[in-house]
Design an enzyme around this catalytic site. Structure first.
Site, PDB file in Angstrom:
ATOM      1  N   TYR A 290       0.784  -1.576   1.031  1.00  0.00           N
ATOM      2  CA  TYR A 290      -0.489  -2.197   1.403  1.00  0.00           C
ATOM      3  C   TYR A 290      -0.835  -1.753   2.823  1.00  0.00           C
ATOM      4  O   TYR A 290      -1.032  -2.566   3.712  1.00  0.00           O
ATOM      5  CB  TYR A 290      -0.390  -3.725   1.310  1.00  0.00           C
TER       6      TYR A 290
ATOM      7  N   GLY B 282       2.761   8.399  -4.069  1.00  0.00           N
ATOM      8  CA  GLY B 282       2.633   7.390  -3.021  1.00  0.00           C
ATOM      9  C   GLY B 282       3.249   6.062  -3.426  1.00  0.00           C
ATOM     10  O   GLY B 282       3.910   5.401  -2.633  1.00  0.00           O
TER      11      GLY B 282
ATOM     12  N   SER C   4      -3.932   9.763   2.771  1.00  0.00           N
ATOM     13  CA  SER C   4      -3.635  10.974   2.013  1.00  0.00           C
ATOM     14  C   SER C   4      -4.800  11.961   2.004  1.00  0.00           C
ATOM     15  O   SER C   4      -4.667  13.056   1.484  1.00  0.00           O
ATOM     16  CB  SER C   4      -3.269  10.599   0.574  1.00  0.00           C
TER      17      SER C   4
END
Ligand SMILES: Cc1cc2nc3c(=O)[nH]c(=O)nc-3n(C[C@H](O)[C@H](O)[C@H](O)COP(=O)(O)OP(=O)(O)OC[C@H]3O[C@@H](n4cnc5c(N)ncnc54)[C@H](O)[C@@H]3O)c2cc1C
Ligand SMILES: *[C@@H]1O[C@H](CO)[C@@H](O)[C@H](O)[C@H]1NC(C)=O
Ligand SMILES: *[C@@H]1O[C@H](CO)[C@@H](O)[C@H](O)[C@H]1NC(C)=O
Ligand SMILES: *[C@@H]1O[C@H](CO)[C@@H](O)[C@H](O)[C@H]1NC(C)=O
Ligand SMILES: *[C@@H]1O[C@H](CO)[C@@H](O)[C@H](O)[C@H]1NC(C)=O
Ligand SMILES: *[C@@H]1O[C@H](CO)[C@@H](O)[C@H](O)[C@H]1NC(C)=O
Ligand SMILES: *[C@@H]1O[C@H](CO)[C@@H](O)[C@H](O)[C@H]1NC(C)=O
Ligand SMILES: *[C@@H]1O[C@H](CO)[C@@H](O)[C@H](O)[C@H]1NC(C)=O
Length: 530
Positions: A472, A178, A115
């Site tokens: 993850y 997210g 990000s």
């Protein structure tokens, strides 16, 4: 490689390097002009360029992995801290017209910095200010903006009604943007499923700058952003959550057992029963390396961290019937409202003021990290568990979380959302390797160890594909170069691990809603070339 090809590659590389260093100022200047000309009501406090004295403060505010906080980490040309949706719309427009890529950041917890890091010129749309939450008690729903943290969500809901909650992660500072678009799980998973299983609407800014809700985006796109990762499809502004009802009191415990004291047998048994336990009971296994005695000898200690949606009186018979090996005692159990128990899971003292969950985390440093994930479908043999402990002790810094599936998780079809890891999984492993030293050599050594450990686990975990959990994120399982728009084969390597069969549907949705592949990044969903 032919000499000609080498030369042309060199030329391309030189051109890129040259153009970034000499023209980035003019690119960003054009972007800024476009931005200020396009806004209806001008604003002076939204954009931070590299020249701005607060640039690094704003950039670092939401960086949770220090591996991507170094002087040599590539930096954005600018950070747009959107305060209203028009700032997002205008950023998309001006980034497109100036050929700049964007990275979208909500909580900044991405394991690989997706990000806020890239090696192509880019700007960050940072949603940290778009974080409001509106709870509708009658409907038992809430609209939450993407910049809201899970801590703020839990707090705001519980303030209205302590018996309402939302299934999401343990860490208070994770961002809704997210976290939800990647699935989102926590200790309510066996009862209620993932966050995405309880999301009923969303608002997204698409590639054309339109703001769409579930109805206007259509079911395909609404399906895709619930587990397919948001950043391949648009900028998600907000989510509508269906809240869940929790019992007035939940009971939690953390039973620690040493390997020298039979922990291996208990872990072995846990694999057989944890995914089959009553839905109201969630028991995570957390093996850690601990020091024993004065001589610095290392050993493995396993924590069995549990939560039961109910009272201790109901919990104890359940455990002694299905998991007597744990030897759970009444004195090890603590009952409290669900909202208070979130501190227990976050390793903070019970009784910590609830307002604390609104703060940025004060987690104990270290936070240079490399994490990876695996799914386990058949019990790991005892001898293998013993050898896993040995390897953990060699590495010293790696610990694990084993999160049991089953319950609600196996009732949901694997095609219901892009997140495919449903029935047939015993548990999810997270390999957690964190350290404090910062020299490149030490970082390298730890990252290498994470990879070695992962390789060692191969016989015991899912294969063809070796599944992985999108939240993850792991760059090792494949990545596109974001300057390349035609890499569907490369994308399929990570795509099949994160999404299994759902990958192809994600590619279809992507091709339909973003045919020019504007929303791309290192592990984005590619378009289908015709
Ligand atoms: C300490 C810690 C604890 C964690 N615990 C859990 C847990 O218990 N359960 C769990 O499921 N996960 C957990 N995670 C993983 C976490 O859910 C993911 O890292 C998640 O992607 C973080 O979301 P974010 O908004 O904070 O991250 P960001 O880094 O901001 O975003 C992650 C990804 O989503 C994209 N994105 C962000 N916002 C938007 C948006 N508004 N629109 C479109 N795309 C967007 C980004 O571009 C990036 O690709 C944990 C992570 C950390 C570091
Ligand atoms: C830095 O950026 C902020 C936000 O746009 C702005 O308010 C501030 O005036 C800028 N400061 C400098 C020194 O440019
Ligand atoms: C940043 O500062 C440099 C040097 O003062 C200047 O040339 C450049 O135009 C500035 N860039 C922006 C985007 O303000
Ligand atoms: C809180 O929510 C629970 C669960 O839906 C409900 O039974 C209860 O009446 C609510 N309490 C208040 C005060 O609204
Ligand atoms: C487990 O090991 C720790 C660390 O050496 C020790 O303090 C503890 O007493 C041990 N527990 C048991 C039950 O043996
Ligand atoms: C739970 O939190 C509330 C609000 O801070 C507090 O009043 C209460 O004492 C807490 N209960 C427990 C068991 O920690
Ligand atoms: C890490 O692994 C790479 C590739 O195998 C190797 O080249 C490098 O030397 C290793 N680094 C350390 C510090 O062990
Ligand atoms: C882009 O991807 C295609 C298909 O995988 C590949 O053939 C090509 O070499 C890649 N180009 C670059 C610049 O990476």
């Amino acid at each position: 490689m032919t000499t000609l090809r080498k030369l042309s590659l060199l030329l391309i590389t030189l051109t890129i390097v040259f153009s970034i260093s000499t023209t980035s100022q003019s690119i960003i200047q054009n972007f800024l002009n476009c931005f200020s000309q396009s806004l209806i009501s001008p604003t002076s406090d939204v954009i931070y360029t590299q020249n701005n004295t607060s640039f690094l403060t704003i950039l670092n505010k939401k960086i949770h992995n220090k591996r991507f906080k170094t002087a040599t980490t590539p930096k954005p040309l600018a950070i747009i801290t959107a305060k209203e949706s028009s700032h997002v719309q205008v950023t998309l427009k001006c980034a497109k017209s100036n050929n700049i890529q964007i990275r979208i950041r909500s909580g900044g917890h991405d394991y690989e910095g997706s990000s806020y890091v890239s090696d192509v010129p880019f700007v960050i749309i940072d949603l940290l200010h778009l974080n409001s939450i509106y709870v509708n008690l009658q409907e038992e729903t809430a609209w939450v903006e993407s910049g809201a943290t899970t801590g703020k969500i839990y707090y705001t809901i519980a303030k209205k009604n302590n018996s309402l909650a939302f299934p999401a992660g343990v860490c208070f500072s994770v961002g809704a943007g997210g976290h939800f678009s990647g699935g989102g799980y926590g200790n309510l998973m066996r009862k209620f499923g993932l966050s995405i299983d309880n999301i009923i609407d969303a608002k997204i800014v698409d590639v054309n700058g339109n703001i769409l809700d579930r109805k206007s985006m259509g079911e395909d796109l609404f399906w895709a952003i619930r587990g397919g990762g948001g950043a391949s499809f648009g900028v998600i502004l907000s989510w509508k959550l269906k809240l869940v009802q929790v019992t007035p009191q939940v009971t939690v415990f953390n039973v620690k057992r040493n390997v020298s004291d039979g922990a291996t047998d208990v872990v072995y048994k846990w694999q057989l029963i944890a995914p089959k336990l009553h839905k109201d009971l969630f028991i995570r296994v957390q093996p850690n390396v601990v020091q024993i005695g004065q001589e610095g000898k290392k050993a493995v200690q396993v924590s069995f961290i549990g939560q039961f949606l109910g009272t201790v009186e109901k919990l104890l018979p359940l455990v002694s019937e299905s998991f007597p090996e744990l030897g759970l005692k009444k004195s090890e159990c603590i009952s409290m409202p669900w909202i208070n128990s979130t501190f227990f899971w976050y390793d903070m003292p019970i009784g910590t003021p609830l307002e604390t969950m609104l703060n940025e985390p004060n987690y104990p440093q270290p936070n240079y990290f490399k994490f990876k994930s695996d799914y386990v479908k058949k019990p790991i043999p005892k001898e293998a568990i013993e050898s896993i402990w040995k390897l953990m002790i060699e590495g010293e810094t790696l610990h694990m979380q084993w999160n049991p599936y089953g319950g609600r998780m196996e009732e949901i079809l694997s095609s219901e959302t892009p997140f495919p890891h449903r029935a047939g999984n015993l548990f999810l492993i997270q390999y957690i390797n964190t350290w404090i030293e910062q020299s490149p050599e030490v970082i390298d050594r730890h990252v290498n160890f994470s990879r070695l450990f992962y390789k060692f686990m191969t016989p015991y975990v899912s294969n063809s594909p070796r599944e992985a959990f999108l939240n993850y994120r792991d760059g090792d399982i494949g990545a596109n170069h974001p300057s390349n728009v035609t890499t569907i084969e490369i994308s399929r390597t990570y795509g099949s691990k994160y999404f299994k069969e759902n990958f192809e549907r994600l590619v279809n949705v992507k091709t339909k809603v973003d045919p020019e592949n504007f929303f791309r990044y290192e592990q984005s969903i590619p378009i289908r070339s015709h």
